[in-house]
Scaffold this motif. Structure first.
Motif, PDB file in Angstrom:
ATOM      1  N   UNK A 111      -5.948  -3.725  -1.268  1.00 24.28           N
ATOM      2  CA  UNK A 111      -5.760  -2.440  -1.942  1.00 24.28           C
ATOM      3  C   UNK A 111      -6.186  -1.299  -1.010  1.00 24.28           C
ATOM      4  N   UNK A 112      -5.620  -0.125  -1.213  1.00 23.67           N
ATOM      5  CA  UNK A 112      -6.020   1.016  -0.374  1.00 23.67           C
ATOM      6  C   UNK A 112      -7.366   1.578  -0.823  1.00 23.67           C
ATOM      7  N   UNK A 113      -7.748   1.386  -2.057  1.00 24.01           N
ATOM      8  CA  UNK A 113      -8.944   1.932  -2.723  1.00 24.01           C
ATOM      9  C   UNK A 113      -8.941   3.464  -2.757  1.00 24.01           C
ATOM     10  N   UNK A 114      -8.386   4.101  -1.740  1.00 25.46           N
ATOM     11  CA  UNK A 114      -8.343   5.561  -1.655  1.00 25.46           C
ATOM     12  C   UNK A 114      -6.931   6.048  -2.008  1.00 25.46           C
ATOM     13  N   UNK A 115      -6.804   7.272  -2.542  1.00 28.49           N
ATOM     14  CA  UNK A 115      -5.502   7.799  -2.958  1.00 28.49           C
ATOM     15  C   UNK A 115      -4.778   8.559  -1.842  1.00 28.49           C
ATOM     16  N   UNK A 116      -3.472   8.719  -2.057  1.00 27.97           N
ATOM     17  CA  UNK A 116      -2.616   9.412  -1.092  1.00 27.97           C
ATOM     18  C   UNK A 116      -1.573  10.234  -1.839  1.00 27.97           C
ATOM     19  N   UNK A 117      -1.228  11.345  -1.248  1.00 25.70           N
ATOM     20  CA  UNK A 117      -0.152  12.164  -1.802  1.00 25.70           C
ATOM     21  C   UNK A 117       1.160  11.388  -1.724  1.00 25.70           C
ATOM     22  N   UNK A 118       2.021  11.623  -2.699  1.00 26.56           N
ATOM     23  CA  UNK A 118       3.339  10.995  -2.679  1.00 26.56           C
ATOM     24  C   UNK A 118       4.393  12.085  -2.860  1.00 26.56           C
ATOM     25  N   UNK A 119       4.713  12.727  -1.742  1.00 23.18           N
ATOM     26  CA  UNK A 119       5.721  13.792  -1.778  1.00 23.18           C
ATOM     27  C   UNK A 119       5.107  15.133  -2.101  1.00 23.18           C
ATOM     28  N   UNK A 130       1.541  14.726  -7.144  1.00 22.62           N
ATOM     29  CA  UNK A 130       1.737  13.277  -7.277  1.00 22.62           C
ATOM     30  C   UNK A 130       0.841  12.546  -6.285  1.00 22.62           C
ATOM     31  N   UNK A 131       0.069  11.611  -6.801  1.00 20.68           N
ATOM     32  CA  UNK A 131      -0.840  10.807  -5.972  1.00 20.68           C
ATOM     33  C   UNK A 131      -0.643   9.338  -6.289  1.00 20.68           C
ATOM     34  N   UNK A 132      -0.831   8.499  -5.263  1.00 22.31           N
ATOM     35  CA  UNK A 132      -0.698   7.052  -5.450  1.00 22.31           C
ATOM     36  C   UNK A 132      -1.826   6.335  -4.708  1.00 22.31           C
ATOM     37  N   UNK A 133      -2.050   5.102  -5.099  1.00 22.10           N
ATOM     38  CA  UNK A 133      -2.793   4.148  -4.291  1.00 22.10           C
ATOM     39  C   UNK A 133      -1.825   3.051  -3.875  1.00 22.10           C
ATOM     40  N   UNK A 134      -2.167   2.340  -2.808  1.00 22.54           N
ATOM     41  CA  UNK A 134      -1.299   1.280  -2.283  1.00 22.54           C
ATOM     42  C   UNK A 134      -1.889  -0.090  -2.596  1.00 22.54           C
ATOM     43  N   UNK A 135      -1.005  -1.043  -2.738  1.00 27.63           N
ATOM     44  CA  UNK A 135      -1.419  -2.417  -3.021  1.00 27.63           C
ATOM     45  C   UNK A 135      -0.509  -3.377  -2.261  1.00 27.63           C
ATOM     46  N   UNK A 136      -1.101  -4.380  -1.641  1.00 20.01           N
ATOM     47  CA  UNK A 136      -0.363  -5.371  -0.855  1.00 20.01           C
ATOM     48  C   UNK A 136      -0.688  -6.749  -1.424  1.00 20.01           C
ATOM     49  N   UNK A 163       4.372  -8.222  -0.804  1.00 13.95           N
ATOM     50  CA  UNK A 163       4.991  -7.127  -1.548  1.00 13.95           C
ATOM     51  C   UNK A 163       4.091  -5.896  -1.440  1.00 13.95           C
ATOM     52  N   UNK A 164       4.691  -4.756  -1.141  1.00 19.19           N
ATOM     53  CA  UNK A 164       3.954  -3.499  -0.985  1.00 19.19           C
ATOM     54  C   UNK A 164       4.256  -2.607  -2.188  1.00 19.19           C
ATOM     55  N   UNK A 165       3.202  -2.187  -2.895  1.00 13.41           N
ATOM     56  CA  UNK A 165       3.353  -1.428  -4.133  1.00 13.41           C
ATOM     57  C   UNK A 165       2.729  -0.039  -4.014  1.00 13.41           C
ATOM     58  N   UNK A 166       3.218   0.877  -4.843  1.00 15.44           N
ATOM     59  CA  UNK A 166       2.523   2.141  -5.083  1.00 15.44           C
ATOM     60  C   UNK A 166       2.097   2.168  -6.540  1.00 15.44           C
ATOM     61  N   UNK A 167       0.940   2.794  -6.794  1.00 13.00           N
ATOM     62  CA  UNK A 167       0.392   2.913  -8.145  1.00 13.00           C
ATOM     63  C   UNK A 167       0.096   4.388  -8.396  1.00 13.00           C
ATOM     64  N   UNK A 168       0.799   4.990  -9.312  1.00 12.25           N
ATOM     65  CA  UNK A 168       0.699   6.432  -9.532  1.00 12.25           C
ATOM     66  C   UNK A 168      -0.512   6.805 -10.383  1.00 12.25           C
ATOM     67  N   UNK A 169      -1.098   7.934 -10.038  1.00  8.48           N
ATOM     68  CA  UNK A 169      -2.106   8.549 -10.889  1.00  8.48           C
ATOM     69  C   UNK A 169      -1.379   9.171 -12.076  1.00  8.48           C
ATOM     70  N   UNK A 170      -1.713   8.725 -13.279  1.00 10.50           N
ATOM     71  CA  UNK A 170      -1.051   9.248 -14.484  1.00 10.50           C
ATOM     72  C   UNK A 170      -2.016   9.994 -15.401  1.00 10.50           C
ATOM     73  N   UNK A 171      -3.312   9.923 -15.093  1.00 11.51           N
ATOM     74  CA  UNK A 171      -4.330  10.625 -15.875  1.00 11.51           C
ATOM     75  C   UNK A 171      -5.395  11.098 -14.893  1.00 11.51           C
ATOM     76  N   UNK A 172      -5.514  12.411 -14.741  1.00 13.99           N
ATOM     77  CA  UNK A 172      -6.399  12.962 -13.708  1.00 13.99           C
ATOM     78  C   UNK A 172      -7.874  12.681 -13.980  1.00 13.99           C
ATOM     79  N   UNK A 173      -8.239  12.462 -15.241  1.00 15.25           N
ATOM     80  CA  UNK A 173      -9.637  12.183 -15.570  1.00 15.25           C
ATOM     81  C   UNK A 173      -9.944  10.690 -15.517  1.00 15.25           C
TER      82      UNK A 173
END
Length: 521
Positions: A193-201, A205-211, A246-256
């Motif tokens: 897992x990336x554990x840390x977030x990243x901008x997505x565009x 929009x923010x995501x974390x990565x998962x492998x 498999x490489x995944x993105x996981x979106x932040x859907x709730x900022x809190x």
């Protein structure tokens, strides 16, 4: 970007603490002082994820038919297959035996990525890095907490660096760090897992990565006891198997509920597959490749703006990773540059074994086993062909103690080259047995089962097994022979428990020493 954590949280937004620059500067000073002490008169290694298991070639294939909202950055436009370098490692600063629990890491560097990058000094670099680790949650809630821990463990004071666990202020982060460490049999067989977030565009929009490894992967476990067994197990696996993730993105859907600034909180949204990472069969354990992998620099800020790293830890990483990489390269007098893509990047990888087969396995329970090994100054192909030769067996497997050497070998079926081939072996005391190949991976390893004992061993076992492994160590070949007995009853178990370490081990070792002498003539 807000400076107050009291303001309502927004998706994709960062919340910078006032003292981040000071903490980041202190971390950098502590890291530089620590590695300077550790590598005063030798090559300087990286400060974290120091011990590398392998740096391998791969492709990163973007999924076809992605919806438009996922066509961002490296995933934009027509689906591409990027060539990539992939580095697997242990997280600990001081290299240690692989048996110890640790945070395992994987770093992916895509090649041939067009577009301006974030770092000013590498704005025209054609790379994109993704960094992941074997835990979904990071162990520090914020950089202040991490800074306290690093100040203790990087201290030049032996007492401070060893007794920091007595400080109750550090107990929460120490406990979380301990829980983050995992045991591992093969780096190709665990998720990351990336554990840390990243901008997505866009900035909202923010995501974390998962492998995640494919369930169809075939992984090989030679052993889990050697100091560097993760490298050996990786090399045995990639000898004739590919490994897919498999490489995944996981979106932040709730900022809190899914904060940007606290990576100890796991996100709960779904993972969406956007790419497949394929690591091809290859040789990666040569000294040249190991040196190359150790010299490569990985940084989440080697990135397109669309994938900008987010959060305090990534912001500190920008300063620390860039400075520490340059510090290390300058100390080692190495050029500081990103690798480039090439049309023949994959030319030295191999085609995977496409046969759908399952090797018969040597039993792992209710057994008695012993091992012997030797390092030979030759390549694996030469060693394999000599040791597996029917004609040469009697020249090197000689009498040792009460165990007689081989005087005659007769092929019964096949040429002792493929699964199912068998041979009749006669020792100097006229005892005979039949050996049959149960798995064959040319120049890498082979296993055989032994039956039809004509001597006293027929009272103790119905079947025994031999497994010969061929590993690369410092551009030489390690021969490792594992011999395993099943046993019929308690008396047989007692007898074999005495016989294997006292007599058989010496017999195997003497045989390998003789083989080494022949191979190095």
């Amino acid at each position: 970007m807000s400076n107050s954590t009291e303001a309502p949280k927004k998706l994709g937004h960062e919340y910078v603490q006032y003292d981040e620059d000071r903490i980041g500067y202190e971390m950098l000073q502590e890291f530089e002082a620590q590695v300077t002490r550790m590598y005063k008169d030798k090559k300087m290694l990286r400060q974290v994820h120091t011990k590398m298991h392998g740096c391998v070639k791969a492709t990163f294939a973007v999924e076809k038919d992605l919806p438009d909202e996922l066509k961002v950055g490296v995933f934009a436009g027509e689906p591409r297959n990027y060539n990539a370098w992939v580095r697997f490692s242990n997280g600990n600063t001081k290299p240690q035996k692989d048996k110890k629990k640790d945070i395992r890491g994987v770093a992916i560097k895509l090649l041939g990525v067009p577009g301006e990058k974030i770092l000013e000094d590498e704005i025209d670099a054609q790379t994109q890095d993704f960094l992941l680790m074997s835990t979904e949650k990071f162990f520090a809630k914020n950089i202040k907490e991490l800074g306290r821990l690093l100040k203790a463990i990087t201290s030049a004071s032996f007492i401070k660096s060893k007794l920091f666990i007595l400080n109750p202020v550090l107990w929460p982060i120490i406990l979380r760090a301990s829980k983050s460490k995992v045991a591992c049999k093969n780096p190709l067989d665990i998720p990351y897992w990336s554990t840390q977030p990243y901008q997505f565009g866009t900035v909202d929009r923010a995501v974390k990565y998962h492998l995640r490894p494919s369930p169809n992967n075939i992984t090989v476990i030679e052993n889990t006891t050697d100091y560097n067994y993760l490298r050996y197990n990786m090399a045995q696996t990639l000898h004739d198997n590919e490994a897919k993730f498999d490489f995944f993105v996981q979106f932040q859907t709730d900022a809190d509920a899914m904060p940007i600034e606290d990576p100890t909180v796991p996100w709960t949204s779904q993972n969406i597959k956007v790419a497949t990472l394929t690591i091809y069969p290859q040789v990666f354990d040569s000294n040249v490749r190991i040196e190359y992998g150790d010299n490569l620099s990985f940084n989440p800020w080697h990135s397109l703006p669309e994938h900008r790293p987010l959060g305090a830890f990534n912001r500190v990483r920008k300063r620390v990773y860039e400075a520490m990489s340059k510090f290390r390269h300058d100390k080692n007098k190495l050029p500081f540059e990103e690798p480039k893509d090439s049309k023949d990047f994959l030319k030295d990888t191999n085609k995977p074994n496409t046969k759908v087969t399952i090797d018969q396995q040597v039993p792992s329970k209710h057994i008695i086993f012993t091992t012997a090994e030797v390092i030979v100054n030759c390549d694996k192909k030469t060693a394999y062909e000599f040791v597996s030769s029917v004609e040469k067996l009697s020249s090197w497997l000689l009498k040792t103690g009460p165990i007689y050497g081989i005087i005659k070998v007769k092929k019964l079926r096949g040429n002792w080259a493929e699964v199912g081939d068998n041979r009749l072996v006669e020792r100097g005391d006229s005892a005979t047995l039949v050996e049959e190949l149960i798995s064959v991976h040319h120049y890498s390893n082979y296993a055989y089962q032994t039956t039809e004992f004509s001597d006293i061993f027929k009272r103790f076992t119905n079947k025994s097994y031999g497994h010969m492994w061929f590993d690369t160590v410092d551009d030489k070949t390690r021969l490792r022979w594992v011999y395993t007995f099943t046993y019929k009853n308690l008396l047989a178990r007692i007898f074999l428990s005495i016989f294997a370490p006292l007599f058989l081990k010496k017999y195997l070792q003497n045989g390998l020493n003789n083989a080494k002498a022949f191979l190095e003539e």
